[in-house]
Design an enzyme around this catalytic site. Structure first.
Site, PDB file in Angstrom:
ATOM      1  N   HIS A 134       0.843  -1.196   0.000  1.00 11.24           N
ATOM      2  CA  HIS A 134       0.000   0.000   0.000  1.00 11.24           C
ATOM      3  C   HIS A 134       0.878   1.245   0.000  1.00 11.24           C
ATOM      4  O   HIS A 134       2.026   1.202   0.459  1.00 11.24           O
ATOM      5  CB  HIS A 134      -0.875   0.048   1.260  1.00 11.24           C
ATOM      6  CG  HIS A 134      -2.046  -0.882   1.242  1.00 11.24           C
ATOM      7  ND1 HIS A 134      -2.414  -1.634   2.341  1.00 11.24           N
ATOM      8  CD2 HIS A 134      -2.955  -1.176   0.284  1.00 11.24           C
ATOM      9  CE1 HIS A 134      -3.489  -2.354   2.047  1.00 11.24           C
ATOM     10  NE2 HIS A 134      -3.833  -2.089   0.800  1.00 11.24           N
ATOM     11  N   CYS A 137      -3.160   1.041   9.578  1.00  9.48           N
ATOM     12  CA  CYS A 137      -4.205   0.089   9.129  1.00  9.48           C
ATOM     13  C   CYS A 137      -5.243  -0.195  10.200  1.00  9.48           C
ATOM     14  O   CYS A 137      -6.377  -0.573   9.902  1.00  9.48           O
ATOM     15  CB  CYS A 137      -3.594  -1.266   8.757  1.00  9.48           C
ATOM     16  SG  CYS A 137      -2.127  -1.208   7.747  1.00  9.48           S
TER      17      CYS A 137
END
EC number: 3.5.3.18
Length: 253
Positions: free
Chosen positions: A161, A248
């Site tokens: 990511h 996250c």
């Protein structure tokens, strides 16, 4: 400034989560302790934290950041690129209705995970990754523009990511590692280069003048402290085993 955070407890099924880390299987009991400490740290930074119960049907659902992008003007429900995670978005709208009037949705075949989105003021950097395709990024850009925001696309080559390798710490300070160090897209920032042997620490989060830094990365911690931030060291070793980091584990808004 952030006022709220939403987190989701890890379930026992987390040991079956997606991973490329090769760091072994997470220890659930330790993950629960680490998650509680993470929540306590967010509260220490002045946030009201809503803790959602675990969903055993989705091993990766504790990584709640990926299923929604929360801005000051709207919430946007994503469409995860990992097939096993798509069902995670079903329960999120009801949670967000308590906080937002404007809720938007990314539709298939567009995919996007908010771990690929970094907010810098009114501009959102969107990583094009294995989880976020161009269709999803374009839908996100269109929605953001509807609410007066801008978006910049960042092609990814190596990391999972975008925020695996770059984190905005406000005040024009940007943690960068690996493929992002020389990226022309980030030329205007005060770049804080994370050494290769501490690359995991490129994923830190700014919360109201504090910066949460993963435990075990002393060089990165020292550099951030020297910039004048209050550093909060948080152990997330069990979540690292599932390719997860500090950002996250929460939605912050």
């Amino acid at each position: 400034m952030f006022k709220n955070a939403i987190v989701k407890k890890p379930g026992e099924s987390m040991i079956y989560g997606i991973t490329t880390a090769n760091l072994g299987q997470p220890v659930y009991e330790l993950a629960i302790k680490q998650h509680k400490n993470y929540v306590d740290t967010l509260k220490k930074c002045g946030l009201e934290v809503e803790v959602l119960e675990a969903d055993e049907n989705y091993p990766d659902s504790c990584f709640i950041e990926d299923v929604a992008l929360l801005t000051k003007r709207c919430a946007i429900i994503t469409n995860p690129g990992a097939e096993s995670r798509k069902g995670e978005i079903k329960s999120i709208p009801d949670v967000l209705k308590k906080y937002y009037e404007n809720i938007e949705y990314i539709k298939s075949p567009g995919t996007i995970e908010a771990g690929d989105i970094m907010m810098v003021g009114d501009t959102f950097y969107i990583g094009l990754s294995n989880r976020t395709n161009l269709d999803g990024a374009n839908q996100m850009k269109e929605i953001l523009r509807k609410y007066g925001y801008d978006a910049v696309f960042v092609p990814l080559k190596e990391v999972l990511h975008l925020k695996t390798g770059v984190s905005y710490l406000e005040n024009n300070n940007l943690l960068v590692s690996g493929e992002f160090i020389e990226s022309p897209l980030f030329e205007g920032f005060n770049k804080i280069i994370v050494p290769q042997d501490e690359a995991y620490a490129a994923n830190c989060i700014w919360v109201n003048g504090h910066v949460l830094v993963p435990e075990g990365f002393s060089k990165t911690k020292e550099v951030i402290e020297n910039l004048g931030y209050i550093v909060e060291v948080v152990d997330v070793s069990e979540f690292r085993k599932l390719d997860g980091g500090l950002s996250c584990l929460s939605l912050r808004f």
